[in-house]
Enzyme design. Structure first.
Site: not given
Length: 76
Positions: A32-34, A36-37
Site C-alpha cells: 500500500a502506498d500513502s 491507498e492507505l
C-alpha cells in the site's frame, strides 16, 4: 472484526484475502502506498462509523495495529 477488516483491505488494495493476516504490514507486505492507505482508512471509517485522525495513521503499520486501534476506540 478481523474477517471484516481483511475483507475491506482485500477490496481496497486488490490483494487476495488469504495473504492478509494480523501481522501483515500495510506497506511492506501488502504494497500500500500513502494514497491507498488513506483510501483504506476512509473505507474503515465508513464501515465502523468512526473518524480516525490523520496523525493516528502513523501508529498503524500492520493490520493488527488497526484492529487494536479500533478496539481501543470502542469498536467491536
Amino acid at each position: 472484526m478481523l474477517e471484516k477488516i481483511i475483507e475491506i483491505i482485500a477490496g481496497q488494495l486488490t490483494v487476495e484475502s488469504s495473504t492478509i493476516s494480523e501481522s501483515s504490514s500495510f506497506k511492506e507486505d501488502l504494497g500500500a502506498d500513502s494514497l491507498e492507505l488513506f483510501e483504506l482508512i476512509m473505507a474503515v471509517e465508513e464501515e465502523y462509523d468512526i473518524e480516525i485522525p490523520s496523525e493516528d495513521l502513523n501508529t498503524m503499520e500492520t493490520v493488527g495495529d488497526l484492529i487494536t486501534y479500533l478496539k481501543n476506540k470502542g469498536v467491536e
